[in-house]
Design a protein around this motif. Structure first.
Motif, mmCIF file in Angstrom:
data_model
loop_
_atom_site.group_PDB
_atom_site.id
_atom_site.type_symbol
_atom_site.label_atom_id
_atom_site.label_comp_id
_atom_site.label_asym_id
_atom_site.label_seq_id
_atom_site.Cartn_x
_atom_site.Cartn_y
_atom_site.Cartn_z
ATOM 1 N N ALA A 31 6.031 -1.414 3.986
ATOM 2 C CA ALA A 31 4.907 -1.082 4.864
ATOM 3 C C ALA A 31 3.570 -1.459 4.229
ATOM 4 N N TYR A 103 3.616 7.029 9.982
ATOM 5 C CA TYR A 103 2.924 5.776 10.284
ATOM 6 C C TYR A 103 1.795 5.421 9.315
ATOM 7 N N GLY A 162 7.338 0.144 11.212
ATOM 8 C CA GLY A 162 7.285 1.586 11.029
ATOM 9 C C GLY A 162 8.216 2.383 11.911
#
Length: 498
Positions: A31, A103, A162
Motif C-alpha cells: 500500500a 484504508y 486496499g
C-alpha cells in the motif's frame, strides 16, 4: 496430561497471530509503495473484474474464436467461475470473520470507489479469477497460462487498492483453483488426439505442365453445376488434358475403364461415390489418380489437400504424387472415406445442417437427440459380442476429433480403420448417451466403443443390413469384412514444404 493439548493450542494461536502480522505488514508494504504503475493500472483492472465482467468478456471472445479447445475452455471456465462464486460468497466467507484492511495507508488515487462491506476472507475476485483461468487451462493449457498471469494481476489489484490482505487473495486462489481441478475430475477435459508423424510415400512421377497424358472423366452437372465450372477451369489451365463429359445416361464406371485404357493419368471430377469408383479403376490399371473437387462435399479431395481446382492443377503440373490408404469392403468394393450402418447418415445430415449456425457441440447434441429418436437399431456381432446400435461409423484412416462426431483427417496413410459404435440396446441407453454427451464424458461411457485397427468385421444378427459408404446407399450384407489397404492408391496432391 492436559498440558500437551494446551501447548498445541497456544502454538497454533501463536502461528496464526504471526501469519496475521506478516499479512498486515505485506499489505502495508504494498500500500505504501509509491509506484505510478500501480496507481494507473490496478484500479481499472480491479473494476473490470467486478461481477466477473472481465472473465465473461474473455469467455465471449473465446466462444467466438471458432477454436474447439478455446470454446470448451470458455464453457468450463464460466461454469467453474459460477460454482466458485457461490461457494466463496455463501460458504467460505462465513467460516472465519475478518475485517477489511484500513484504508489510511493506501494512496487516495488507488483506492476502490466503493469500499466492500462483506467479510474480507477470502477474496471473491481472486477465487473467480483462479477458477476461470484454471478451468480454461484444463482444455487449452497455453491460454490457461496467459489467463493465470492475468488472474495474478487481478489478485494483486485487490491488495493494491486496499480491498484485501494478501492472505485473503491466496485463500481465494486456493478455492478457485481447487474447485476447477475438482471439476476436471468430475468432467474430464477432452484431450486432442496426437497423430504419429511419418514421411509420405512419394511416387516418382514426371511433371505435366500442360496436362498431356491426363484423361479427365467428369459429369458437368455434378455438384449443382460445379462440374461445369471445373471443366472450364481445367481446359484453360491444362490445354492438353483430355476431357470426357458424362451424360445423364452414361455409366461412370464404364467411362472410367475406357479412359484408363488410353490414359497415363486418370482424373475424375464428381462426388465421393464417383471418386471411389475411379480409385478402384486406377488401382486395377496401375495409374495415378487426380481428383478435382466437383461434388457437393468433396471430403476426399479436401483431405488430400485438393480442395480447389488450382491445387489439383498445380500437383499435376509439378508431378506431385503420394500413396494413400483405402479400405476394402468384402474384398470387392473400395471405401474412400466412411462406411456406416443404422442412422449415422441421418446424424451427419442433422449436424452439418446446424453446425454453422449454433456450433458443433450444440449441433452434435441436437443431431444425436433426433437420431436416437428416429433411427432404426441394428443388432451386430463382432469380436465375440453382440450389441444393438443405431449409430455405427467406420473411417478410412484415423478421424478427428475423438468421440462420436468425427469430421476430418490430417493424414490418410496410417494403415488403420477407425471404428466408432454407440450401443443403444441397454436400459436407459438413450438417456445415458445424451447425458454423457452433454457432460463431455461420452468417451468414458460403457455405451461408446472406439477401435483403431487394420481389419474389422461384423455379422448382422437379424438378417442383411444396408451399408452406406462415401455418401451413397450401398448393398445389403449378412457379413461385412473391412481391411485397410496400406498406401495402395497413388494420388496427386500438394506436398507440404520440407
Amino acid at each position: 496430561m492436559d498440558r500437551w493439548p494446551r501447548r498445541r493450542a497456544r502454538g497454533i494461536t501463536q502461528i496464526t497471530r504471526g501469519l496475521g502480522t506478516l499479512d498486515r505488514e505485506l499489505f502495508e508494504t504494498i500500500a505504501e509503495t509509491p509506484t505510478p504503475l500501480l496507481d494507473s493500472v490496478m484500479p481499472p483492472l480491479t473494476r473490470a473484474a467486478d461481477h466477473s465482467k472481465l472473465w465473461l468478456a474473455i469467455a465471449a471472445a473465446l466462444l467466438a474464436s471458432g477454436k474447439p479447445s478455446a470454446q470448451r475452455g470458455a464453457t468450463r471456465g464460466v461454469a467453474t467461475l459460477g460454482a466458485t462464486s457461490l461457494v466463496t460468497n455463501q460458504v467460505a466467507k462465513r467460516i472465519r470473520p475478518r475485517a477489511r484492511p484500513v484504508y489510511d495507508s493506501v494512496p487516495l488515487i488507488r483506492r476502490v470507489r466503493r469500499r466492500p462491506v462483506s467479510n474480507s476472507l477470502p477474496s471473491g475476485h481472486s477465487a473467480s479469477a483462479a477458477a476461470f483461468a484454471v478451468g480454461v487451462g484444463l482444455e487449452n493449457p497455453p491460454l490457461g497460462f496467459v489467463l493465470a498471469l492475468l488472474a495474478g494481476m487481478v489478485g494483486l489489484s485487490r491488495v493494491a487498492t486496499g480491498a484485501h490482505y494478501p492472505g485473503d487473495v491466496l485463500a481465494g486462489f486456493g478455492i478457485g483453483a481447487g474447485l476447477a481441478v475438482l471439476g476436471g475430475r468430475v468432467v474430464p477435459p477432452i484431450v486432442e488426439t496426437t497423430l504419429p508423424k511419418t514421411e509420405p510415400f512419394v511416387v516418382d512421377t514426371p511433371p505435366r505442365p500442360d496436362g498431356a497424358g491426363v484423361v479427365l472423366v467428369i459429369n458437368p452437372s455434378s455438384g449443382s453445376g460445379t462440374g461445369s465450372r471445373v471443366v472450364d477451369e481445367v481446359r484453360a489451365e491444362l490445354p492438353q488434358l483430355e476431357i470426357v463429359e458424362l451424360g445423364p445416361d452414361d455409366d461412370p464406371e464404364v467411362a472410367l475403364r475406357r479412359a484408363a485404357e488410353r490414359a497415363e493419368v486418370l482424373a475424375v471430377g464428381g462426388g465421393d461415390g464417383t471418386v471411389a469408383a475411379a480409385a478402384s479403376v486406377a488401382i486395377e490399371a496401375d495409374l495415378p489418380l487426380a481428383v478435382f473437387p466437383a461434388g457437393t462435399f468433396n471430403h476426399f479431395a479436401k483431405d488430400i489437400g485438393c480442395d480447389t481446382v488450382a491445387k489439383t492443377v498445380e500437383a499435376i503440373r509439378s508431378g506431385s504424387v503420394v500413396r494413400v490408404d483405402l479400405v476394402c469392403l468384402n474384398e470387392s468394393r473400395m471405401v474412400l472415406n466412411t462406411a456406416s450402418i443404422g442412422a449415422y447418415p441421418m446424424f451427419v445430415r442433422y449436424r452439418e445442417k446446424l453446425e454453422k449456425r449454433v456450433g458443433k457441440p450444440v449441433a452434435g447434441f441436437y443431431a444425436m437427440l433426433q437420431t436416437l429418436r428416429k433411427g432404426e437399431p441394428v443388432r451386430i456381432r463382432y469380436d465375440n459380442k453382440t450389441l444393438q446400435t443405431s449409430l455405427f461409423f467406420l473411417g478410412n484412416s484415423l478421424y478427428l476429433p475423438t468421440g462420436f462426431a468425427p469430421s476430418r483427417r490430417t493424414r490418410m496413410d496410417d494403415g488403420l480403420i477407425d471404428v466408432r459404435i454407440l450401443e443403444t440396446g441397454r436400459p436407459w441407453a438413450r438417456t445415458r448417451i445424451l447425458t454423457a454427451l452433454a457432460l463431455g464424458r461420452l468417451l468414458r461411457s460403457p455405451l461408446y466403443h472406439e477401435l483403431q485397427v487394420p481389419e474389422f468385421s461384423f455379422s448382422a444378427v437379424d438378417g442383411p443390413t444396408v451399408i452406406a459408404h462415401d455418401g451413397e446407399v450401398g448393398d445389403e450384407y449378412d457379413h461385412a469384412s473391412f481391411s485397410a489397404k496400406y498406401r495402395v492408391l497413388p494420388v496427386f496432391r500438394p506436398l507440404a514444404p520440407s
